[in-house]
Each structure stands twice: as C-alpha cells, then as structure tokens.
Design a protein around this motif. Structure first.
Motif, PDB file in Angstrom:
ATOM      1  N   LEU A   1      35.935  37.808  37.108  1.00 18.35           N
ATOM      2  CA  LEU A   1      36.461  38.587  38.237  1.00 18.35           C
ATOM      3  C   LEU A   1      37.199  37.675  39.214  1.00 18.35           C
TER       4      LEU A   1
ATOM      5  N   ALA B   1      34.879  43.813  44.182  1.00 22.60           N
ATOM      6  CA  ALA B   1      36.246  44.326  44.293  1.00 22.60           C
ATOM      7  C   ALA B   1      36.183  45.854  44.359  1.00 22.60           C
TER       8      ALA B   1
ATOM      9  N   THR C   1      33.695  47.085  41.502  1.00 18.43           N
ATOM     10  CA  THR C   1      33.420  46.072  40.495  1.00 18.43           C
ATOM     11  C   THR C   1      32.539  44.995  41.105  1.00 18.43           C
TER      12      THR C   1
ATOM     13  N   TRP D   1      33.671  34.252  49.153  1.00 19.02           N
ATOM     14  CA  TRP D   1      33.963  35.418  48.325  1.00 19.02           C
ATOM     15  C   TRP D   1      32.663  36.007  47.829  1.00 19.02           C
TER      16      TRP D   1
ATOM     17  N   MET E   1      41.177  37.892  40.202  1.00 17.63           N
ATOM     18  CA  MET E   1      41.615  38.077  41.587  1.00 17.63           C
ATOM     19  C   MET E   1      42.335  36.859  42.152  1.00 17.63           C
TER      20      MET E   1
END
Length: 80
Positions: free
Chosen positions: A54, A71, A9, A67, A58
């Motif tokens: 997203l 994913a 993802t 980050w 998460m």
C-alpha cells in the motif's frame, strides 16, 4: 457529489493474521487475490492489503511515523 466512501484500505503488517481476525468476526472476503482481501461491509468495501504494498502504491515511505497505513477512496459514476 455524493457523500460516501467506496473503499477503506487498511495496510496490514501480517496479512494472514488480519484476515483471520475479520473472519473470526464472521466476515467472509468477497474476493481474496494476491494477498488482497475485499470484504463487503454494508455499502463500503473494506480492503486488507500488505502495508508495504500500500505504501509503495501511494508513493509514501512506510516509516510508521507519519503515515497510518490507511487509504480512503470515493468512486464516482462518471468523469463529469
């Protein structure tokens, strides 16, 4: 355990632009729902999803510093 990745993802800042990029490559989404596109990629599903969604899913801050907005998922056949 099988060594494979089921889903990749990518959290994207501009959903429409990201979809257009992959469609220019000749990829067609198998499913496009609520600004989430699923592309079949030779046994792996590539998912484009809004980066902020997203991050929220998460539970991480989307500061961009720590980050990367990616994913990976491994789906298994059973709980056992």
């Amino acid at each position: 355990m099988e060594q494979r990745i089921s889903l990749v993802t990518l959290g994207v800042a501009d959903y429409g632009r990201a979809c257009a990029f992959y469609e220019t490559l000749g990829w067609k989404p198998q499913l496009d729902i609520e600004e989430t596109a699923f592309f079949q990629a030779n046994g792996v599903i590539l998912v484009l999803w809004a980066r902020d969604k997203l991050a929220a899913d998460m539970g991480v801050p989307d500061s961009g510093e720590r980050w990367g907005g990616i994913a990976l998922a491994h789906n298994v056949r059973s709980r056992g």
